[in-house]
Design an enzyme around this catalytic site. Structure first.
Site, short mmCIF file in Angstrom:
data_model
loop_
_atom_site.label_atom_id
_atom_site.label_comp_id
_atom_site.label_asym_id
_atom_site.label_seq_id
_atom_site.Cartn_x
_atom_site.Cartn_y
_atom_site.Cartn_z
N GLU A 1 -0.47 12.67 -28.40
CA GLU A 1 -1.23 13.66 -28.89
C GLU A 1 -2.27 13.76 -29.84
O GLU A 1 -1.47 13.30 -31.13
CB GLU A 1 -0.36 15.20 -28.46
N ARG B 1 14.00 8.49 -29.26
CA ARG B 1 13.52 7.44 -30.40
C ARG B 1 13.51 7.06 -30.89
O ARG B 1 15.60 7.29 -31.71
CB ARG B 1 12.69 9.55 -30.73
N LYS C 1 5.90 14.61 -37.12
CA LYS C 1 4.47 14.58 -37.07
C LYS C 1 4.10 15.70 -37.97
O LYS C 1 3.25 15.51 -39.28
CB LYS C 1 3.71 14.66 -36.32
#
Length: 559
Positions: free
Chosen positions: A38, A262, A272
């Site tokens: 994104e 992850r 983020k």
RNA sequence: UGCCCGAUAGUAUAAUGGUAGUACGACAGAUUUUGGUUCUGUUUGUCUAGGUUCGAAUCCUGGUCGGGCAACCA
């Protein structure tokens, strides 16, 4: 041969196994993966792992990888991020087959929505956000049906079109899938497919005022691109049921989602939101601050793409939670830099050495190898003269046992030059050592040493008259604790106050004047360094990528 | 107290019913004109209780622990 053997020893991760089974079963003749960022932040080391996975798979097996920006939320997404992401992927060394944007599929996605409405599989809900939340139930209690759930498909079609035409304000209505409000999987309780946002989109501008949710964009985009293996992180596991439901009802190409854990690195954060906070609140100088775990930060710090790829390969892929030790990343970059970095001498904290028996005014150019690891060793020349700087902590008046460096009466070699003996220590009134007087052994010159003297220590040095000034920036871990996010309170309370140390004036050998931004150096006995972009005409600035292993420091710590 | 995912040395990851291995780290030594590099050696592990089996890290059941799920984020 040894390459093949290494491959066998390493074993396959579970995703490679799935792919090999699929290929062997003839399910696919080639595979298609995608990397779907994104564009609302910079890529970090965790993304690097995902990039290496997705692109690596189609390097290993027949097929290709697309880059697809998941740009379905215009409020947070910006073109700046698109460019940085592309830059970072290229820098890591990967090429995408096609560059796509979920926003390119908006017309198609809208068409999918119309199909669902027509078939009674989706409806327009006028409920407020709060009402929808309260009707959703909880993980342990079923939800209840919305009062708008049973509208006719004609009415739904009309309302959906009017939503698209901008007749309603933000949040007034949503399009929801009609599944099951009592479903044990909360995501299947009539998930929202479209929401109204009168916002400017970085690509489609004002063309749309309704935007699809992740769940109504991602799987369909995969399908449109005939992605065979859609890889994502574990938090999307519950989404898979919806992913499959939508593809099934729409009767479109059946992409499949597979989830992996992850990768987390210790002593840093990789969310983020948190990284953005560090940037916005100026705890770091920017996304590319060399202390940041971002790709751009690591790059500025002096990490090489090779070392990051190697790291990603070594940590592997699995499904369990993990917190990877940053020492492995450091090992990878040291290993690569050891092979490629040119050796240079830089004195950080100078102590003056006068070579009393070396003629005043004389200068000789001594060759010193750029990198002893290279197959064909090259050399640069270092000026040697009567007055030199050595590192202050390479001299001790009262040395402890096993101290191999300079001390009264002791001898050391100056790297690529001569063996010197310390004859006299000069101090100021306060008793501080200001310089040491030494004599050199003329027959001990590097490469033609006939002195027969063996010394334990070898020091780096610079000739005072020829040294150039530079600034160095020494970095340490950004956080004091292994896992800042899991600590009590705000993660920012655990920032390491000493993560940056600037030494504004160090003394470098003159060849460093020719440095360029792509050069990697090993400052002898100090660490690996690279030129920083803050370098200007009159000021050289170097970033320390990583220190050298220092067994002497470790030895000292013990006592 | 629902659904889902996971658990192998300090860390990460292999072993796909048949000798628990590799890398990093740590420790010890050798080599070294970088206390770097290189080389050698040592150390430490299958969450738990049952079951299936000649044989279980692997298959089954119960438990324990960790994580995810109640955004008009992705």
């Amino acid at each position: 041969m040894s390459e093949i053997k290494k491959e066998e020893e390493k074993g396959h991760n579970f995703i490679e196994e799935i792919i090999e089974e699929d290929l062997a079963a003839g399910k696919y003749s080639k595979i298609i993966t995608r990397f779907p960022p994104e564009p609302n932040g910079y890529l970090h080391i965790g993304h690097a792992s995902s990039i290496c996975l997705n692109f690596g798979l189609t390097l290993k097996y027949p097929g290709h990888t697309n880059l697809r920006f998941d740009d379905t939320n215009p409020v947070t997404e910006e073109t700046e991020y698109v460019e940085s992401i592309k830059d970072d992927i290229r820098w890591l060394g990967f090429e995408w087959e096609n560059e796509h944007y979920a926003s390119d599929y908006f017309p198609q996605l809208y068409d999918f929505a119309v199909q669902l409405v027509k078939r009674g599989l989706a409806y327009v809900d006028d409920s407020t956000s709060e009402a929808i939340a309260s009707m959703k139930g909880t993980p342990t209690e079923p939800g209840v049906n919305s009062p708008f759930r049973n509208r006719s498909s004609e009415e739904n079609l009309d309302l959906l079109e009017r939503m698209k035409n901008g007749e309603f304000p933000d949040g007034a209505r949503t399009l929801r899938a009609k599944i099951d409000m009592a479903h044990p999987n909360m995501l299947m309780r009539d998930p929202i497919l479209y929401r109204i946002k009168h916002a400017h989109h970085h690509r489609t501008g004002e063309a749309w005022c309704i935007y699809p949710m992740y769940d109504f964009a991602h799987g369909q985009s995969d399908s449109i691109e005939t992605v065979t293996h859609s890889l994502c992180t574990m938090e999307f596991v519950p989404h898979r049921e919806l992913y499959d439901w939508l593809i099934g009802r729409l009767e479109i190409y059946p992409s499949h989602q597979y989830e992996f854990a992850r990768r987390n690195l210790n002593y840093t954060v990789t969310s983020k939101r948190k990284l953005l906070q560090l940037v916005n609140e100026k705890h770091v100088t920017g996304w590319d601050d060399p202390r940041m775990p971002t790709i751009t930060g690591l790059r500025r710090r002096g990490y090489t793409p090779e070392s990051i790829r190697d790291f990603c390969e070594r940590i592997g892929i699995a499904k369990r939670e993990n917190l990877i030790d940053v020492s492995l990343l450091e090992f990878c970059v040291r290993e690569h830099l050891n092979k490629i970095a040119h050796r240079r001498m830089v004195v950080f904290d100078p102590l003056k050495v006068v070579v009393t028996n070396y003629p005043e005014g004389q200068v000789e150019m001594l060759p010193s190898e750029d990198n002893p690891e290279e197959e064909k060793v090259t050399y640069r020349e270092m000026p040697f003269s009567r007055e030199l700087y050595i590192e202050a902590d390479d001299f001790m008046e009262n040395p402890p046992k096993k101290y191999f460096r300079l001390a009264p009466g002791q001898m050391v070699r100056l790297k690529s030059a001569y063996i010197i003996r310390c004859d006299e220590v000069i101090k100021d009134e306060s008793g501080k050592v200001t310089e040491v007087h030494c004599s050199y052994i003329p027959e001990s010159r590097s490469g033609s040493d006939t002195s027969g003297i063996n010394v334990k220590g070898t020091l780096h040095w610079v000739s005072i008259a020829h040294a150039v000034n530079a600034e160095i920036r020494l970095y340490d871990r950004l956080f004091r604790v292994e896992d800042p996010s899991s600590e009590e309170g705000d993660f920012k309370d655990y920032i390491n106050p000493d993560s940056l140390q600037v030494v504004t004036n160090v003394y470098a050998e003159p060849s460093l004047l020719k440095s360029t931004f792509n050069d990697r150096y090993q400052f002898l006995r100090k660490g690996y360094f690279t030129l920083d972009k803050d370098t200007s005409e009159d000021r050289l600035v170097f970033n320390r990528t990583v220190t050298l292993k220092d067994t002497w420091a470790k030895e000292q710590k013990k006592s």
